[in-house]
Scaffold this motif. Structure first.
Motif, PDB file in Angstrom:
ATOM      1  N   GLY A 178       0.773  -1.240   0.000  1.00  0.00           N
ATOM      2  CA  GLY A 178       0.000   0.000   0.000  1.00  0.00           C
ATOM      3  C   GLY A 178       0.800   1.284   0.000  1.00  0.00           C
ATOM      4  O   GLY A 178       0.216   2.369   0.013  1.00  0.00           O
ATOM      5  N   ALA A 179       2.142   1.202  -0.023  1.00  0.00           N
ATOM      6  CA  ALA A 179       2.946   2.437  -0.052  1.00  0.00           C
ATOM      7  C   ALA A 179       2.969   3.021  -1.460  1.00  0.00           C
ATOM      8  O   ALA A 179       2.865   2.283  -2.446  1.00  0.00           O
ATOM      9  CB  ALA A 179       4.374   2.144   0.399  1.00  0.00           C
ATOM     10  N   ARG A 180       3.110   4.336  -1.515  1.00  0.00           N
ATOM     11  CA  ARG A 180       3.515   4.962  -2.784  1.00  0.00           C
ATOM     12  C   ARG A 180       5.037   4.882  -2.820  1.00  0.00           C
ATOM     13  O   ARG A 180       5.689   5.144  -1.798  1.00  0.00           O
ATOM     14  CB  ARG A 180       3.048   6.417  -2.841  1.00  0.00           C
ATOM     15  CG  ARG A 180       1.536   6.562  -2.986  1.00  0.00           C
ATOM     16  CD  ARG A 180       1.080   7.964  -2.657  1.00  0.00           C
ATOM     17  NE  ARG A 180       1.400   8.288  -1.276  1.00  0.00           N
ATOM     18  CZ  ARG A 180       1.383   9.518  -0.759  1.00  0.00           C
ATOM     19  NH1 ARG A 180       1.065  10.543  -1.507  1.00  0.00           N
ATOM     20  NH2 ARG A 180       1.691   9.725   0.513  1.00  0.00           N
ATOM     21  N   VAL A 181       5.590   4.506  -3.969  1.00  0.00           N
ATOM     22  CA  VAL A 181       7.019   4.177  -4.015  1.00  0.00           C
ATOM     23  C   VAL A 181       7.776   5.061  -5.004  1.00  0.00           C
ATOM     24  O   VAL A 181       7.359   5.209  -6.158  1.00  0.00           O
ATOM     25  CB  VAL A 181       7.214   2.684  -4.410  1.00  0.00           C
ATOM     26  CG1 VAL A 181       8.691   2.374  -4.589  1.00  0.00           C
ATOM     27  CG2 VAL A 181       6.586   1.774  -3.367  1.00  0.00           C
ATOM     28  N   VAL A 182       8.870   5.624  -4.526  1.00  0.00           N
ATOM     29  CA  VAL A 182       9.825   6.305  -5.401  1.00  0.00           C
ATOM     30  C   VAL A 182      11.032   5.381  -5.530  1.00  0.00           C
ATOM     31  O   VAL A 182      11.772   5.168  -4.564  1.00  0.00           O
ATOM     32  CB  VAL A 182      10.257   7.665  -4.815  1.00  0.00           C
ATOM     33  CG1 VAL A 182      11.273   8.343  -5.729  1.00  0.00           C
ATOM     34  CG2 VAL A 182       9.037   8.560  -4.579  1.00  0.00           C
ATOM     35  N   ALA A 183      11.202   4.792  -6.710  1.00  0.00           N
ATOM     36  CA  ALA A 183      12.355   3.927  -6.972  1.00  0.00           C
ATOM     37  C   ALA A 183      13.465   4.804  -7.528  1.00  0.00           C
ATOM     38  O   ALA A 183      13.285   5.468  -8.550  1.00  0.00           O
ATOM     39  CB  ALA A 183      11.988   2.847  -7.986  1.00  0.00           C
ATOM     40  N   ALA A 184      14.598   4.841  -6.832  1.00  0.00           N
ATOM     41  CA  ALA A 184      15.695   5.709  -7.254  1.00  0.00           C
ATOM     42  C   ALA A 184      16.902   4.846  -7.582  1.00  0.00           C
ATOM     43  O   ALA A 184      17.239   3.926  -6.840  1.00  0.00           O
ATOM     44  CB  ALA A 184      16.032   6.693  -6.138  1.00  0.00           C
TER      45      ALA A 184
END
Ligand code: CAA
Length: 254
Positions: free
Chosen positions: A37-43
């Protein structure tokens, strides 16, 4: 009905930043955190691979961004970008960016030693510093998970640089936990063993033949077997855990 047994996604409402999110353990962490359920920033240093990860998550609320963890400017740009896009800082951070440059001690150049320390240790320091500052400023609290390694504990032939960097990550994590606890920020380390990733695929076959018999479960791990723990430590379900180093090794070397 006992509602306490109902399953609730662990990370709903959370905003996660995952470094090294373009491959290996980092990509699996992005997938499990999004599932929870997280919003994810893949860096990732490799922007295309970060964007591929975000595409795998199949929702516009997730993004892939370029990040060089060795550059303070690059880390600052990502922290700013997250706040601009989502209106809040990431409250879950997983430091997965890491490299190896294996070489016997007798052959290891200063450059090879420092390159690995730069990414694995300085990178973890910079991302932890800038993201925790943003959490403190926004008064949100949060959780930081650092991927160290069982090699930081036991050492490994050919990995003087990597072992030093990962042992450093553990000591750094405990210090960050002590400094940030009063701000409601937890900080824990995971010590993976040999996990099926591009990093382990680079180990010569003759060496893998020596290492696999030392794994109690008899096989390398899968990236998601580390990612499940990362998601748990990032979540409020781990609300009384900080400064811990947790091994995920299939029993390697016990
Ligand atoms: N464990 C046990 N034995 C090892 C070993 C290891 N990790 N690495 C090398 N050896 C042995 C070799 O089998 C070899 O033995 P023999 O002389 O009996 O053949 C001897 O050490 C010398 O090795 P090489 O012949 O390969 O020597 P080299 O100078 O050409 O290469 C090396 C050295 C670059 C270190 C190469 O051996 C190598 O890549 N080893 C693998 C190192 C490794 O385990 N990396 C783990 C990466 S995965 C990871 O880091 C993720 C994590 O967190 C666990």
């Amino acid at each position: 009905v006992n509602r306490s047994l109902w399953y609730v996604a662990m990370l709903s409402g959370k905003l996660a930043l995952v470094t090294g999110g373009g491959s290996g353990i980092g990509r699996a962490v992005c997938q499990v955190m999004a599932r929870e359920g997280a919003r994810v920033v893949a860096a990732d240093l490799n922007e295309a691979s970060a964007k591929e990860t975000a595409a795998l998550l199949a929702s516009a609320e997730h993004v892939g961004v370029p990040l060089d963890v060795t550059s303070e400017e690059s880390v600052a740009a990502v922290v700013r970008g997250v706040r601009d896009r989502y209106g809040a800082p990431a409250d879950c951070v997983v430091n997965c960016a890491g490299i190896t440059a294996d070489s016997m001690l007798k052959d290891m150049s200063v450059e090879t030693f420092m390159r690995v320390v730069d990414v694995n240790l300085k990178g973890t320091f910079l991302v932890t510093k800038l993201t925790s500052n943003a959490m403190i400023e926004a008064k949100v609290g949060g959780s930081i998970v650092n991927i160290a390694s069982i090699v930081g504990k036991g050492g490994n032939i050919g990995q003087g640089n990597y072992a030093a960097s990962k042992a450093g990550v553990e000591g750094f994590t405990r210090t960050a936990a002590k400094e940030l606890g009063r701000k409601g920020i937890r900080c824990n380390a995971i010590l993976p063993g040999f996990i099926d990733t591009p990093m382990v695929a680079a180990v010569p076959e003759k060496v893998m033949k020596l290492l696999v018999p030392l794994i109690v479960l008899g096989r390398p791990g899968r990236p998601e077997e580390v990612a499940e723990l990362a998601a748990f430590l990032a979540s409020d379900r781990a609300s009384y855990m900080t400064g811990a180093s947790v091994e995920v090794t299939g029993g390697y070397g016990i």
